[in-house]
Design a protein around this motif. Structure first.
Motif, PDB file in Angstrom:
ATOM      1  N   GLU A  16       0.850  -1.199   0.000  1.00 35.97           N
ATOM      2  CA  GLU A  16       0.000   0.000   0.000  1.00 35.97           C
ATOM      3  C   GLU A  16       0.880   1.242   0.000  1.00 35.97           C
ATOM      4  OE1 GLU A  16      -0.589  -2.338   2.960  1.00 35.97           O
ATOM      5  OE2 GLU A  16      -1.277  -3.407   1.177  1.00 35.97           O
ATOM      6  N   GLY A  17       1.929   1.185   0.793  1.00 41.67           N
ATOM      7  CA  GLY A  17       2.835   2.324   0.860  1.00 41.67           C
ATOM      8  C   GLY A  17       3.406   2.652  -0.504  1.00 41.67           C
ATOM      9  N   ILE A  18       3.776   1.605  -1.237  1.00 39.73           N
ATOM     10  CA  ILE A  18       4.331   1.810  -2.567  1.00 39.73           C
ATOM     11  C   ILE A  18       3.285   2.433  -3.481  1.00 39.73           C
ATOM     12  CG2 ILE A  18       5.152   0.617  -4.630  1.00 39.73           C
ATOM     13  CD1 ILE A  18       6.579  -1.340  -2.794  1.00 39.73           C
ATOM     14  N   ASN A  19       2.074   1.878  -3.435  1.00 37.53           N
ATOM     15  CA  ASN A  19       1.026   2.418  -4.297  1.00 37.53           C
ATOM     16  C   ASN A  19       0.720   3.866  -3.967  1.00 37.53           C
ATOM     17  OD1 ASN A  19       0.805   0.122  -5.764  1.00 37.53           O
ATOM     18  ND2 ASN A  19      -0.833  -0.742  -4.498  1.00 37.53           N
ATOM     19  N   GLU A  20       0.764   4.170  -2.680  1.00 37.79           N
ATOM     20  CA  GLU A  20       0.485   5.535  -2.282  1.00 37.79           C
ATOM     21  C   GLU A  20       1.549   6.467  -2.863  1.00 37.79           C
ATOM     22  OE1 GLU A  20      -1.319   6.112   1.677  1.00 37.79           O
ATOM     23  OE2 GLU A  20       0.524   7.238   2.034  1.00 37.79           O
ATOM     24  N   THR A  25       1.888  11.697  -8.587  1.00 37.71           N
ATOM     25  CA  THR A  25       2.465  11.772  -9.934  1.00 37.71           C
ATOM     26  C   THR A  25       3.820  12.482  -9.963  1.00 37.71           C
ATOM     27  OG1 THR A  25       0.206  11.863 -10.730  1.00 37.71           O
ATOM     28  CG2 THR A  25       1.928  12.395 -12.315  1.00 37.71           C
ATOM     29  N   SER A  26       4.787  11.783 -10.531  1.00 41.43           N
ATOM     30  CA  SER A  26       6.154  12.303 -10.668  1.00 41.43           C
ATOM     31  C   SER A  26       6.783  12.717  -9.339  1.00 41.43           C
ATOM     32  CB  SER A  26       6.204  13.513 -11.606  1.00 41.43           C
ATOM     33  OG  SER A  26       5.811  13.135 -12.877  1.00 41.43           O
ATOM     34  N   GLY A  27       6.174  12.332  -8.257  1.00 41.98           N
ATOM     35  CA  GLY A  27       6.719  12.711  -6.961  1.00 41.98           C
ATOM     36  C   GLY A  27       6.599  14.196  -6.684  1.00 41.98           C
ATOM     37  N   ASN A  28       5.638  14.847  -7.325  1.00 46.59           N
ATOM     38  CA  ASN A  28       5.519  16.300  -7.156  1.00 46.59           C
ATOM     39  C   ASN A  28       5.350  16.705  -5.694  1.00 46.59           C
ATOM     40  OD1 ASN A  28       5.866  16.977  -9.812  1.00 46.59           O
ATOM     41  ND2 ASN A  28       3.688  16.727 -10.310  1.00 46.59           N
ATOM     42  N   ASP A  29       4.399  16.029  -5.031  1.00 52.11           N
ATOM     43  CA  ASP A  29       4.175  16.373  -3.629  1.00 52.11           C
ATOM     44  C   ASP A  29       5.340  15.903  -2.773  1.00 52.11           C
ATOM     45  OD1 ASP A  29       1.832  17.548  -4.239  1.00 52.11           O
ATOM     46  OD2 ASP A  29       0.592  15.772  -3.827  1.00 52.11           O
ATOM     47  N   TYR A  30       5.884  14.778  -3.160  1.00 58.11           N
ATOM     48  CA  TYR A  30       7.021  14.215  -2.434  1.00 58.11           C
ATOM     49  C   TYR A  30       8.150  15.238  -2.345  1.00 58.11           C
ATOM     50  CZ  TYR A  30      10.974  10.978  -1.678  1.00 58.11           C
ATOM     51  OH  TYR A  30      12.083  10.335  -1.206  1.00 58.11           O
ATOM     52  N   LEU A 158      13.753   6.132  -6.329  1.00 61.64           N
ATOM     53  CA  LEU A 158      14.587   5.192  -5.586  1.00 61.64           C
ATOM     54  C   LEU A 158      13.979   4.820  -4.247  1.00 61.64           C
ATOM     55  CD1 LEU A 158      18.106   6.423  -6.601  1.00 61.64           C
ATOM     56  CD2 LEU A 158      17.046   4.228  -7.109  1.00 61.64           C
ATOM     57  N   LYS A 159      13.227   5.741  -3.681  1.00 61.92           N
ATOM     58  CA  LYS A 159      12.496   5.382  -2.463  1.00 61.92           C
ATOM     59  C   LYS A 159      11.523   4.251  -2.822  1.00 61.92           C
ATOM     60  CE  LYS A 159      10.529   6.722   1.674  1.00 61.92           C
ATOM     61  NZ  LYS A 159      10.791   7.598   2.797  1.00 61.92           N
ATOM     62  N   ILE A 160      10.875   4.385  -3.968  1.00 62.12           N
ATOM     63  CA  ILE A 160       9.951   3.340  -4.415  1.00 62.12           C
ATOM     64  C   ILE A 160      10.720   2.054  -4.707  1.00 62.12           C
ATOM     65  CG2 ILE A 160       8.351   2.652  -6.242  1.00 62.12           C
ATOM     66  CD1 ILE A 160       7.705   5.664  -6.564  1.00 62.12           C
ATOM     67  N   GLY A 161      11.820   2.196  -5.429  1.00 61.44           N
ATOM     68  CA  GLY A 161      12.609   1.024  -5.804  1.00 61.44           C
ATOM     69  C   GLY A 161      13.063   0.241  -4.581  1.00 61.44           C
ATOM     70  N   ALA A 162      13.592   0.958  -3.591  1.00 61.60           N
ATOM     71  CA  ALA A 162      14.034   0.274  -2.374  1.00 61.60           C
ATOM     72  C   ALA A 162      12.840  -0.389  -1.697  1.00 61.60           C
ATOM     73  CB  ALA A 162      14.713   1.262  -1.431  1.00 61.60           C
ATOM     74  N   GLY A 163      11.699   0.297  -1.735  1.00 62.97           N
ATOM     75  CA  GLY A 163      10.486  -0.270  -1.150  1.00 62.97           C
ATOM     76  C   GLY A 163      10.075  -1.561  -1.845  1.00 62.97           C
ATOM     77  N   MET A 164      10.213  -1.570  -3.168  1.00 58.29           N
ATOM     78  CA  MET A 164       9.880  -2.788  -3.922  1.00 58.29           C
ATOM     79  C   MET A 164      10.683  -3.975  -3.378  1.00 58.29           C
ATOM     80  SD  MET A 164       7.713  -2.360  -6.489  1.00 58.29           S
ATOM     81  CE  MET A 164       6.953  -1.041  -7.436  1.00 58.29           C
ATOM     82  N   GLN A 171      12.951  -5.745  -7.769  1.00 64.05           N
ATOM     83  CA  GLN A 171      12.957  -4.299  -7.986  1.00 64.05           C
ATOM     84  C   GLN A 171      11.639  -3.779  -8.535  1.00 64.05           C
ATOM     85  OE1 GLN A 171      14.490  -2.637 -11.748  1.00 64.05           O
ATOM     86  NE2 GLN A 171      16.100  -4.134 -11.511  1.00 64.05           N
ATOM     87  N   MET A 172      10.753  -4.687  -8.953  1.00 62.39           N
ATOM     88  CA  MET A 172       9.444  -4.263  -9.430  1.00 62.39           C
ATOM     89  C   MET A 172       8.403  -5.162  -8.788  1.00 62.39           C
ATOM     90  SD  MET A 172      10.198  -3.628 -13.383  1.00 62.39           S
ATOM     91  CE  MET A 172      10.646  -1.979 -13.893  1.00 62.39           C
ATOM     92  N   ASP A 173       7.154  -4.786  -8.970  1.00 62.48           N
ATOM     93  CA  ASP A 173       6.115  -5.574  -8.326  1.00 62.48           C
ATOM     94  C   ASP A 173       5.880  -6.884  -9.065  1.00 62.48           C
ATOM     95  OD1 ASP A 173       5.287  -4.115 -10.444  1.00 62.48           O
ATOM     96  OD2 ASP A 173       3.334  -3.572  -9.638  1.00 62.48           O
ATOM     97  N   VAL A 174       6.872  -7.724  -9.022  1.00 63.82           N
ATOM     98  CA  VAL A 174       6.785  -9.043  -9.633  1.00 63.82           C
ATOM     99  C   VAL A 174       6.829 -10.062  -8.495  1.00 63.82           C
ATOM    100  CG1 VAL A 174       7.939 -10.678 -11.158  1.00 63.82           C
ATOM    101  CG2 VAL A 174       8.014  -8.239 -11.685  1.00 63.82           C
ATOM    102  N   THR A 175       5.815 -10.908  -8.427  1.00 68.01           N
ATOM    103  CA  THR A 175       5.799 -11.887  -7.329  1.00 68.01           C
ATOM    104  C   THR A 175       6.537 -13.151  -7.745  1.00 68.01           C
ATOM    105  OG1 THR A 175       3.787 -12.914  -8.126  1.00 68.01           O
ATOM    106  CG2 THR A 175       3.526 -11.081  -6.605  1.00 68.01           C
TER     107      THR A 175
END
Ligand code: HEM
Ligand code: SF4
Ligand code: SF4
Ligand code: SF4
Lengths: 462, 225, 299
Positions: A16-20, A25-30, A158-164, A171-175
């Motif tokens: 969920e954290g990753i999806n959030e 978009t593009s990490g604008n708010d981030y 990269l925050k997302i990547g590390a989270g993956m 590195q991606m949402d591959v189970t």
């Protein structure tokens, strides 16, 4: 708002954290939140005291400020020899400054450090070869990234990547199921052409355990088929683990050392479970560095080695060609000028230059292989290493960084570039997209598959 | 004054310098951490040793590395300066006479003309090193006052030594100044950036071990420094 | 006959001809139509960012975006979408050929319909890489017949009356023949079986004289007769011809001559060598040139 909703010091470790994060978009708010993020100076200073020991302390102290490393950095060269791009300056004005100020730096400075650490250094380690004192700035930047990650100053992707890696051990949402399914699907797709083609999953005691890059599973599954075909034709006794099959580590690019450890431990667990004779990773540079070269240390393995001997794909391919396990039809060899990208991660940083050149000897008609200049361990980074390729915020800088490789390729006159590294492959793809110099590029597998001499008993009946 | 400088002060500075160097050298290696540096130093002593030696000696040969070859100007200035900086203090006739008197040891001594040449070379090279710092933007941006100070501390004994040698003004004054500057240098070595005199070997050895053990050495590839 | 159809579309003008055929078939045979759009190709290294094939912009794909694109497609095909049509819309991200095949693996359609170059420029840089084009990949690997509509002239699917089947006497050609028979029977069409004798000098390595050519033509005709004629007799009308020339040109000419409404051919996956990828194999050439829809069969 010191700790943002998206941008904060906490790693993401749920789907969920990753999806959030992805929904921003593009990490604008981030990035907006990042401007408010507080620096935990005490934590920063404590971490430094615990981890900056003699090697780095000495590097920072004895650097003569002589500038001999300047020309060695491709980013210095392609940015109009901007003195701000001299490796020693870059590290002294960031990590050096944080240490001099005992961690008492402000938000703006940390954001500046983030830009330098990810957009002005790809951790290619070339400068380390040109410094008389043996100061390896690339290593220090890797370290600085860790500090920045801990404080939440890390590029969004990269925050997302590390989270993956934390969530999926990929590195991606591959189970794990996706991986096995896709591999089986690919083998099915090709079994008419290669009778008997299979993908042995979780076989214990095989000669080879093969690991991949999740991107292959997600977007380029042909690569899996090609790997299977080559093992099949070479008559190898191989297997893939249904768990622990991902060799890459975006966590390494992010500086998320805890996630790095989790990731490699999943691969090592597979080795211990299946007890193969050797592990072979796909054509990826940073994956090899993460799992084979650096990984053992993250996992606390004192001898610096993974549980079983682990080699890069090019080493296996060179061996298979040299020993005749794989035979090339000489009439199908490459008969056009072709050049080769030396990946920093396993050429400069693990000395595999001979393997790739052996391969070239087999697959290229004599006289058509043109070396880049400089080459081998002195080769320049492709321009997109260390995570640079994937960071939207620094896209402009990344495109400038491609100029070095573009010019090196143009100088060879070759229109075909072999790039046995996912990152390099991406960067070269992008440089064609941005600069349109009319080149084609490829991994080794698809090229070799097409020129194989297939033994009688493995051919499809017509 | 002269007695003080060549007596107590000499003993103190020499002691501080030697003990300081030794202590820091040992501290350096004790501070290496296989896990933080990610190099399995102790598991492969042979590979590490080979890598370390190569990494040091390649860089001690003028034009012996890609680094030196791609930057001939600084290579010449560097070796010009350092030949003097290392050889003169140890092998000048006068120094050796002094050492024999004080310590009862002496090394091989340089011919006076050669010594002159080395000394002038060191001074001239130091001048070029300063010039480089002023002129080249990529060096200027990093240069701090501290760097000039170190250069000054390093070259002062040479300049004062030459002034005494050619008896510009009063000999005994310059001689005392020379000894004073020399002792300042000795003190500075363990405590400033001049610690590179010995830490150079430590740092190069470390990176050599890194390449010798982890980054290709054990794959049979020698680093092409 | 076509219960489930997978229509892979760029949802742009490039796919309009194909769309007309797709909706036409779906309505005529009450098929379920899955409108499938690969909205973006991976870009920016490992990141989640993709290049939108329509806008050419870099976008982050999330639920909102997918929903928006789905809506966009619905609007684009509004005029075709009425109650009588049984359809679904799906969008995906990835390399188009691979995603189409993945969708086909899940849906198991009876027919894949591929529009004019799906994801054209956005993909151009991929085409140059070793991946080959969408068309080649799908034609090579699909588990069901693939229908291509490339030129506007080919976008007509009315009452089919003439079908041309091109053969090269391979095993796969026999499979393709079975399929052609099925279509012809169900739709009550005439079927013309055709073989092109490849006389390009390159192929034979020598020039044949006219006697030899005619000799070979007679042989090929005999082959067609023995192989196919017994079954062709089940149809209301059929013909058999052999022409000499460059195969893909001859078959396009022949189809025009016969006023064919549909061309059916076998696709030889194995014959794609690296050279062919650049030049385009026989089937690819026919697809690009034909004045009617082309169905390729590889299994
Ligand atoms: C065996 C002993 C020594 C070694 C291996 C050594 C090595 C080096 C190296 C590698 C550099 C940096 C590269 C450069 O600036 O070109 C350097 C710089 C320097 N060294 Fe040494 N050094 C030694 C002894 C000394 C001594 C005895 C002195 C002082 C008298 C000295 C003074 C300096 C100074 C002032 C610099 C800075 C040069 C500049 O401004 O660029 N070194 N040394
Ligand atoms: S070459 Fe080495 S000593 Fe010189 S400035 Fe660069 S890092 Fe410092
Ligand atoms: S590691 Fe590479 S990119 Fe980074 S400063 Fe050194 S040469 Fe430049
Ligand atoms: S992507 Fe390739 S060339 Fe670039 S830094 Fe990584 S390994 Fe080196």
């Amino acid at each position: 708002m010191p700790e943002g909703k998206f941008c904060n010091k906490k790693p993401v470790d749920t789907a969920e954290g990753i999806n959030e994060l992805l929904s921003d978009t593009s990490g604008n708010d981030y990035y907006k939140e990042m401007k408010e993020l507080e620096v935990d100076s005490d934590l920063l200073w404590k971490t430094i005291q615990n981890t900056v020991k003699s090697r780095m302390k000495t590097w920072l102290e004895i650097c003569a400020h002589c500038g001999m490393c300047a020309d060695s950095c491709f980013l210095y060269e392609v940015n109009g020899r901007d003195p701000k791009q001299v490796p020693a300056y870059k590290i002294q004005s960031t990590l050096g400054e944080i240490i001099r100020k005992k961690g008492k730096v402000d938000n703006e400075f940390m954001r500046h450090c983030m830009e330098v650490a990810w957009a002005q250094c790809t951790c290619c380690n070339r400068c380390g070869m040109y410094c008389p004192h043996g100061i390896d700035t690339g290593i220090m930047f890797g370290y600085l990234r860790g500090l920045l990650y801990q404080q939440g100053f890390v590029p969004w992707e990269l925050k997302i990547g590390a989270g993956m890696h934390r969530v999926y051990r990929a590195q991606m949402d591959v189970t794990d199921a996706d991986f096995v399914d896709t591999f089986e699907w690919m083998v099915e797709e090709y079994e008419d052409d290669y009778p008997g083609l299979t993908v042995p999953v979780d076989v214990e005691g095989a000669d080879i355990m093969y690991t991949v890059n999740a991107r292959e599973v997600k977007h380029y599954p042909e690569d899996l088929a090609e790997a299977a075909i080559l093992f099949h034709i070479a008559g190898e006794n191989w297997t893939v683990p249904s768990k622990g099959w991902e060799e890459t580590s975006l966590a390494m690019f992010a500086g998320d050392w805890a996630a790095c450890k989790m990731q490699v431990e999943s691969v090592y667990a597979a080795m211990e479970r299946l007890k193969p004779k050797r592990m072979i990773g796909t054509e990826c540079g940073h994956a090899h560095r993460a799992t084979v070269v650096e990984g053992p240390y993250w996992a606390g393995r004192k001898n610096g080695q993974p549980p079983v001997e682990s080699i890069h794909y090019v080493e296996w391919l060179a061996e298979a060609l040299n020993t005749g396990k794989l035979k090339i039809d000489p009439s199908k060899r490459i008969k056009e000028p072709v050049t080769l990208q030396d990946s920093c991660n396993y050429i400069r940083n693990q000395g595999l230059k001979k393997a790739t050149r052996d391969i070239m000897k087999h697959i290229v008609e004599p006289g058509f292989f043109i070396e880049m200049s400089p080459n081998k361990e002195h080769n320049y980074c492709c321009g997109g290493g260390g995570g640079f390729n994937g960071i939207g915020l620094f896209r402009k800088q990344r495109n400038i960084a491609l100029i070095k490789k573009r010019d090196q390729i143009l100088e060879t006159g070759a229109k075909l570039v072999l790039a046995p590294c996912h990152n390099c492959w991406d960067a070269i793809r992008d440089l064609e997209e941005v600069y349109e110099i009319g080149i084609r590029w490829s991994f080794l597998k698809p090229v070799v598959v097409k020129m194989l001499e297939i033994p009688e008993h493995l051919r499809p009946e017509e | 004054m002269h007695d003080l400088l060549t007596g107590v002060f000499f003993w103190i500075t020499l002691g501080v310098c030697l003990i300081g160097m030794l202590a820091r050298f040992i501290m350096y290696f004790r501070g290496l951490s296989w896990q933080l540096d990610r190099v399995a130093y102790t598991s492969y002593p042979a590979a590490g040793f080979k890598g370390a030696v190569r990494s040091i000696y390649k860089w001690l040969i003028p034009f012996g590395t890609y680094g030196w070859r791609t930057q001939p100007f600084i290579a010449i200035a560097f070796f010009g300066f350092h030949l003097g900086a290392v050889l003169i203090p140890l092998f000048l006739l006068g120094h050796n006479l002094f050492l024999r008197e004080k310590l009862g040891i002496s090394f091989f001594t340089l011919n006076a003309d050669v010594a002159d040449i080395f000394t002038w070379m060191a001074v001239a090279s130091a001048f070029f090193l300063v010039l480089r710092r002023l002129v080249l933007p990529e060096v200027r941006i990093m240069t701090t006052r501290y760097d000039y100070f170190i250069l000054l501390v390093s070259i002062a004994p040479f300049i004062t030594g030459l002034l005494a040698r050619y008896q510009v003004g009063e000999y005994s004054f310059w001689l005392n100044m020379h000894i004073f500057c020399g002792e300042l240098l000795l003190i500075a070595i363990p405590f400033t950036k001049l610690s590179h005199v010995f830490l150079f070997f430590a740092s190069r050895a470390q990176l050599g071990m890194d390449f010798g053990i982890k980054r290709g050495g054990m794959k049979g590839t020698k680093m092409a420094w | 006959m076509f219960k489930k159809i997978l229509f892979a579309t760029s949802a742009t003008g490039a796919s309009d001809h194909a769309a007309r055929v797709a909706f036409n078939i779906a309505k005529s045979y009450q098929s379920h139509l899955n409108i499938f759009h690969v909205l973006g190709v991976p870009s920016r290294g490992y990141s989640q960012v993709v290049v939108d094939v329509k806008t050419k912009e870099r976008v982050d794909v999330d639920e909102d975006y997918t929903a928006w694109v789905t809506e966009d497609i619905r609007t684009y095909y509004e005029k075709y979408l009425d109650e009588s049509l049984n359809y679904t819309i799906d969008v995906a991200v990835g390399v188009p050929a691979r995603e189409i095949l993945r969708q086909a693996k899940i849906l198991k359609p009876d027919l894949i319909l591929l529009g004019g170059s799906t994801g054209d420029e956005g993909e151009s840089v991929y085409k140059k890489s070793s991946l080959g084009s969408t068309l080649q990949k799908v034609a090579k690997s699909a588990n069901c017949p693939v229908l291509f509509v490339n030129r506007p002239a080919a976008s007509f699917w009315g009452g089919l009356s003439n079908i041309v089947f091109g053969t090269d006497f391979s095993k796969i050609s026999d499979k393709a023949f079975d399929f052609a028979m099925k279509v012809a029977k169900t739709l009550d069409c005439e079927l013309s079986v055709f073989h092109a004798l490849d006389i390009s000098a390159l192929h034979a390595g020598k020039m044949l004289n006219q006697d030899e050519i005619e000799q070979q033509i007679r042989e090929s005709l005999r082959k067609i007769r023995s192989r196919y004629e017994p079954r062709l007799k089940e149809l209301k009308g059929y013909s058999m011809d052999v022409w000499e020339g460059i195969p893909f040109i001859e078959i396009v000419k022949y189809a025009r001559d016969k006023q064919a409404d549909l061309l059916i051919m076998a696709h030889h996956s194995r014959k794609i060598s690296s050279e062919d990828i650049r030049l385009g194999g026989n089937v690819e050439q026919v697809i690009v040139r034909a004045g009617c829809p082309v169905i390729s069969i590889n299994k």
